[in-house]
Design an enzyme around this catalytic site. Structure first.
Site, PDB file in Angstrom:
ATOM      1  N   TYR A   1       0.823  -1.211   0.000  1.00 44.40           N
ATOM      2  CA  TYR A   1       0.000   0.000   0.000  1.00 44.40           C
ATOM      3  C   TYR A   1       0.857   1.262   0.000  1.00 44.40           C
ATOM      4  O   TYR A   1       0.420   2.304  -0.488  1.00 44.40           O
ATOM      5  CB  TYR A   1      -0.907   0.038   1.240  1.00 44.40           C
ATOM      6  CG  TYR A   1      -2.256  -0.606   1.035  1.00 44.40           C
ATOM      7  CD1 TYR A   1      -2.365  -1.962   0.729  1.00 44.40           C
ATOM      8  CD2 TYR A   1      -3.424   0.141   1.159  1.00 44.40           C
ATOM      9  CE1 TYR A   1      -3.607  -2.545   0.555  1.00 44.40           C
ATOM     10  CE2 TYR A   1      -4.675  -0.445   0.992  1.00 44.40           C
ATOM     11  CZ  TYR A   1      -4.756  -1.784   0.693  1.00 44.40           C
ATOM     12  OH  TYR A   1      -5.980  -2.354   0.517  1.00 44.40           O
TER      13      TYR A   1
ATOM     14  N   LYS B   1       2.823 -15.304   2.789  1.00 42.09           N
ATOM     15  CA  LYS B   1       3.032 -16.066   1.554  1.00 42.09           C
ATOM     16  C   LYS B   1       4.532 -16.364   1.476  1.00 42.09           C
ATOM     17  O   LYS B   1       5.223 -15.997   0.523  1.00 42.09           O
ATOM     18  CB  LYS B   1       2.525 -15.230   0.355  1.00 42.09           C
ATOM     19  CG  LYS B   1       2.516 -15.944  -0.974  1.00 42.09           C
ATOM     20  CD  LYS B   1       1.478 -17.055  -1.100  1.00 42.09           C
ATOM     21  CE  LYS B   1       1.617 -17.766  -2.432  1.00 42.09           C
ATOM     22  NZ  LYS B   1       0.761 -18.973  -2.525  1.00 42.09           N
TER      23      LYS B   1
ATOM     24  N   ASP C   1      -3.291 -18.151   0.687  1.00 45.70           N
ATOM     25  CA  ASP C   1      -4.272 -18.857  -0.157  1.00 45.70           C
ATOM     26  C   ASP C   1      -4.976 -19.950   0.648  1.00 45.70           C
ATOM     27  O   ASP C   1      -6.202 -20.098   0.608  1.00 45.70           O
ATOM     28  CB  ASP C   1      -3.625 -19.408  -1.438  1.00 45.70           C
ATOM     29  CG  ASP C   1      -2.331 -20.172  -1.194  1.00 45.70           C
ATOM     30  OD1 ASP C   1      -1.817 -20.137  -0.055  1.00 45.70           O
ATOM     31  OD2 ASP C   1      -1.827 -20.809  -2.146  1.00 45.70           O
TER      32      ASP C   1
ATOM     33  N   ASP D   1      -6.605  -6.881   3.899  1.00 50.44           N
ATOM     34  CA  ASP D   1      -7.687  -6.215   3.166  1.00 50.44           C
ATOM     35  C   ASP D   1      -8.597  -7.262   2.538  1.00 50.44           C
ATOM     36  O   ASP D   1      -9.825  -7.219   2.664  1.00 50.44           O
ATOM     37  CB  ASP D   1      -7.091  -5.298   2.080  1.00 50.44           C
ATOM     38  CG  ASP D   1      -8.172  -4.620   1.252  1.00 50.44           C
ATOM     39  OD1 ASP D   1      -9.128  -4.100   1.843  1.00 50.44           O
ATOM     40  OD2 ASP D   1      -8.070  -4.636   0.008  1.00 50.44           O
TER      41      ASP D   1
ATOM     42  N   ASP E   1     -12.588  -8.893   3.980  1.00 56.53           N
ATOM     43  CA  ASP E   1     -13.846  -8.873   3.214  1.00 56.53           C
ATOM     44  C   ASP E   1     -14.440 -10.275   3.132  1.00 56.53           C
ATOM     45  O   ASP E   1     -15.652 -10.454   3.267  1.00 56.53           O
ATOM     46  CB  ASP E   1     -13.624  -8.342   1.782  1.00 56.53           C
ATOM     47  CG  ASP E   1     -13.844  -6.837   1.675  1.00 56.53           C
ATOM     48  OD1 ASP E   1     -13.586  -6.129   2.676  1.00 56.53           O
ATOM     49  OD2 ASP E   1     -14.265  -6.362   0.608  1.00 56.53           O
TER      50      ASP E   1
HETATM   51  C1  IPM Z   1     -10.567  -1.044   3.544  1.00 56.79           C
HETATM   52  C2  IPM Z   1     -10.764  -0.407   2.204  1.00 56.79           C
HETATM   53  C3  IPM Z   1      -9.605   0.549   1.935  1.00 56.79           C
HETATM   54  C4  IPM Z   1      -8.329  -0.275   1.888  1.00 56.79           C
HETATM   55  C5  IPM Z   1      -9.756   1.411   0.662  1.00 56.79           C
HETATM   56  C6  IPM Z   1     -11.026   2.230   0.686  1.00 56.79           C
HETATM   57  C7  IPM Z   1      -8.568   2.318   0.452  1.00 56.79           C
HETATM   58  O1  IPM Z   1     -10.886  -1.388   1.225  1.00 56.79           O
HETATM   59  O2  IPM Z   1     -10.450  -0.306   4.548  1.00 56.79           O
HETATM   60  O3  IPM Z   1     -10.535  -2.278   3.621  1.00 56.79           O
HETATM   61  O4  IPM Z   1      -8.001  -0.878   0.868  1.00 56.79           O
HETATM   62  O5  IPM Z   1      -7.653  -0.307   2.914  1.00 56.79           O
HETATM   63 MG    MG Z   2     -11.018  -3.408   1.986  1.00 52.78          MG
END
Ligand code: IPM
Ligand code: MG
Length: 363
Positions: A139, A190, A222, A246, A250
């Protein structure tokens, strides 16, 4: 307590307003008092001040005890250069305040077991935390950018990098979190391919010597992704780098039924924090009163707990959310047959009312 309120873009303002409503319900008639200052961030800030993280916003954030954040960035800005991208304002804020430890708790509410795309018997009892390193990795690593090679073809470059100090401090936070929970830490990397991950694994293993009471295991990212969907109850605390965290968080969100349920806390070494729903700006449903405000409200609960030291108030907000779910209130993302469909605003009202009534019972 001084709280910087940064609603941002997309559904950010709608859901943050409900979290503010919950805090106000808590304050009414002799509860904890909050001084709230609102400021612009993201596309909203870029459009009006030419910067996704204006100096004035950074000042307000620095002066606050905690930050309540909505979302930043929309599709409109995604393809612009980094400096003018809404989401970049958030990344800079994380970096400026050194918010390296991002806790994303994933808790399968018993009331919502039917709302997940996964089978009830898989997710029942899931209670884990993804601890994502938030200020390093691909990042922020340089060199980065899009340029032209000698032959004229374009090339995109990002750099994955971690120093041992960056790994050690988040590893330590992971062991400490695990120690307060069920004592199990899974470090995700990884290391079969990447040098950053080889270093990550070495450093985590070194830090482990200070935590003999915590059981450490390592998994490749993975395999961890698969494991998370297959046997999520195996996990207690997961510690991992910025990009893996990240993605995994999700995926883990789906265990709870909806990403609209997932709060987060991003803390620095002094324990100051930024609290935000994991879901992001969701431009497709913006302004339609469709968004689920519970992740934002649960983020406010984390704020009370981690930056305010107000465990009782945090637990009360969480109880209010459970009560509203148990009463059958649902936003569209967690809707089930027989439940009552509410909009963002009405869901916020329901939680605020539950807070008021729980306060009354406690008094
Ligand atoms: C998160 C989001 C952010 C990230 C984006 C909005 C920059 O996806 O907080 O998970 O990738 O960190
Ligand atoms: Mg995210």
């Amino acid at each position: 307590m001084k709280i910087a309120v940064l609603p941002g873009d997309g559904i950010g303002p709608e859901v943050t307003a409900q979290a503010v409503k919950a805090l106000r319900a808590l304050s009414a008639n002799s509860g904890p008092q909050f001084e709230m200052a609102e400021a612009l961030i993201g596309d909203a800030a870029f459009d009006s001040a030419g910067d996704p993280l204006p100096e004035a916003t950074l000042d307000i954030a620095r002066q606050a005890d905690a930050i309540l954040f909505g979302a930043a960035g929309t599709y409109a800005s995604d393809l612009r250069p980094a400096e003018s991208r809404g989401g970049h304002g958030l990344l800079r804020l994380r970096k400026a305040l050194d918010l390296f430890a991002n806790f994303r708790p994933v808790f399968a509410f018993p009331e919502l077991l039917g709302a997940s795309t996964l089978r009830r018997e898989v997710i029942e009892g899931v209670d884990l935390v993804v601890l994502r390193e938030l200020t390093g990795d691909i990042y922020f690593g340089t060199p980065r950018g899009i340029s032209r090679e000698a032959g004229g073809q374009r090339i995109g470059i990002n750099t994955m990098r971690y120093t041992e100090q960056e790994v050690a401090r988040v590893a330590r936070a992971g062991f400490e979190a695990a120690r307060k929970r069920r004592g199990k830490l899974c470090s995700v990397d990884k290391a079969n391919v990447l040098e950053t991950s080889v270093l990550w694994r070495e450093v985590v293993t070194e830090v482990a010597r200070d935590f003999p009471d915590v059981e450490l295991r390592h998994e490749y990212v993975d395999a961890a992704a698969m494991h998370l969907i297959r046997r999520p109850r195996d996990f207690d605390v997961i510690v991992t780098g910025n990009i893996f965290g990240d993605i995994l968080s999700d995926a883990a969100a789906m265990l709870t039924g909806s990403i609209g349920m997932l709060p987060s806390a991003s803390l620095n070494a002094e324990g100051r924090g930024l609290y935000e729903p994991v879901h992001g700006s969701a431009p497709d449903i913006t302004g339609k009163d469709l968004a689920n405000p519970l992740a934002s409200i649960l983020s406010a609960a984390m704020l009370l707990r981690h930056s305010g030291g107000q465990e009782a108030a945090a637990a009360l907000v969480e109880r209010a959310v459970r009560q509203v779910l148990a009463a059958g209130c649902r936003t569209g993302d967690i809707m089930e047959p027989g439940a009552t469909l509410l909009g963002t605003e009405a869901m916020g009202d329901a939680v605020a009312a539950a807070i008021t009534s729980l306060k009354g019972q406690a008094a």
